[in-house]
Write an enzyme that holds these catalytic residues in place. Sequence first.
Site, PDB file in Angstrom:
ATOM      1  N   ASN A   7      -0.698  50.130  71.826  1.00 40.38           N
ATOM      2  CA  ASN A   7       0.636  50.243  72.417  1.00 40.38           C
ATOM      3  C   ASN A   7       0.448  50.838  73.814  1.00 40.38           C
ATOM      4  OD1 ASN A   7       3.227  50.798  73.171  1.00 40.38           O
ATOM      5  ND2 ASN A   7       3.763  51.971  71.339  1.00 40.38           N
ATOM      6  N   ARG A  91       1.664  45.876  70.926  1.00 37.35           N
ATOM      7  CA  ARG A  91       3.111  46.018  70.908  1.00 37.35           C
ATOM      8  C   ARG A  91       3.632  45.601  72.284  1.00 37.35           C
ATOM      9  NH1 ARG A  91       7.016  51.115  71.604  1.00 37.35           N
ATOM     10  NH2 ARG A  91       8.907  50.005  71.054  1.00 37.35           N
ATOM     11  N   HIS A 180      13.368  47.798  68.673  1.00 38.39           N
ATOM     12  CA  HIS A 180      12.866  48.451  67.445  1.00 38.39           C
ATOM     13  C   HIS A 180      12.717  47.429  66.308  1.00 38.39           C
ATOM     14  CE1 HIS A 180      15.275  52.153  68.995  1.00 38.39           C
ATOM     15  NE2 HIS A 180      14.019  52.305  69.364  1.00 38.39           N
ATOM     16  N   ARG A 241      20.052  58.708  76.292  1.00 39.62           N
ATOM     17  CA  ARG A 241      20.765  57.463  76.626  1.00 39.62           C
ATOM     18  C   ARG A 241      22.188  57.502  76.071  1.00 39.62           C
ATOM     19  NH1 ARG A 241      16.119  53.585  74.416  1.00 39.62           N
ATOM     20  NH2 ARG A 241      14.829  55.406  74.105  1.00 39.62           N
ATOM     21  N   GLU A 385       5.426  51.265  62.431  1.00 31.99           N
ATOM     22  CA  GLU A 385       5.372  50.080  63.284  1.00 31.99           C
ATOM     23  C   GLU A 385       3.935  49.602  63.479  1.00 31.99           C
ATOM     24  OE1 GLU A 385       8.670  50.595  66.580  1.00 31.99           O
ATOM     25  OE2 GLU A 385       8.129  52.520  65.734  1.00 31.99           O
TER      26      GLU A 385
END
Length: 400
Positions: A7, A91, A180, A241, A385
């Site tokens: 990643n 990823r 996601h 956010r 993940e």
Amino acid sequence: MKVLVVNSGSSSIKYQLFDMTDESVLAKGLVERIGISDSIINHYPSDREPVITHQDIPNHRVGIKLMMDALLHSEYGVIKYVSEISAVGHRVVHAGEKFSGSVLLTDEVMDALKECVELAPLHNPPNILGIEVCKELMPGVPQMGVFDTAFHQTIPECAYLYGIPYKFYKKYKVRRYGFHGTSHKFVAQRAAKILEKSLEELKIITCHLGNGSSITAVKNGVSVDTSLGFGTVAGIIMGTRCGDLDPAIIPFLMDKEKLTVEGINKIIYKESGFLGLSEGISSDKRDLRERANQGDERAIRTISAFTYGIKKYIGAYAAAMGGVDAIVFTAGIGENSKETRAEVCEGLEFLGVKIDPEKNKVRAKEAIISSNDSKVKAMVIPTNEELMIAKDTAEISANL
Ligand code: AMP
């Protein structure tokens, strides 16, 4: 078969090497502060002590080289030869509308990912760079792309279109993408396994609640709606956010505060959410909980807005799917915070959700937290993940 998962972010590279015969992790690590001062590589072989090395890491090429050196090291490495790695899974945040599943990263795929850079200017460039360096340093090892957006490509048109002139969809591909995806897919699959049902017969709402958060409606095994949209800022409020916003607020604030595009982006991505709503207490949920427990009104209102948002999405997605069989909580907050799970489910009894407070005391492990007579199963499922990426990578590799 050994699969390396990479990643590659803007200033860090995370990696995990899996032995797919039993899905165990042989080693994992984190290369941090690439291109900044005080760079560091943290390498964790699963059967030995961690190795922390401080070293100048000016760019991703050096970072990935150091990752390879750590994996191959005579003392703390876990492989002898690069050729022991059967495939690498990367990823990648944004694949636009081009891919609905994981793929071998051919030159054509790389070109397609480069076309998506304008949709994810912060994420895709370091992802692409990581792939290019791995291809160079591991010639002959197949490299796969696993995309955050892919799982959501099944969302129907009525849910992915925004009510703006259609020409902007045609011209700029402005639509809901969702993110996601790897996490939502992983926990939905696990939920079906735990419930001993086929994923194809279930309606599941997956709540990925972390520093970034999103909620997804998974019907018959596919994503049919999700709370993140065109960018990674919509939906429920997150660490920094803002979540859903009336679009009229953007030009209003730009005008009042004389903001540039960069300025407004900074506000909605970096200065809002937990941090902004609590007037600067923290972007971390644990800090907010602590302050709320002491009666701090700013923390209390922030947590209430967060919980309310999740509840609203659960109601909406139950309606969108025509029912719900299971609600899954995952990621940092979802896996660890019994308070959040209880607050979210409170008042959802009408929907058939009944939390068992004793069962809800669980942290970071798979569990059904609803009472035995609850029509809807509430569950905690730690996300993984990396394992999902490794599984996809192994599957593609097996079919090459
Ligand atoms: P993630 O992005 O998945 O790593 O999640 C980060 C978020 O999880 C932060 O807001 C943390 O405060 C939150 N978190 C981690 N551990 C806990 C915990 N024990 N209780 C509540 N929140 C937690």
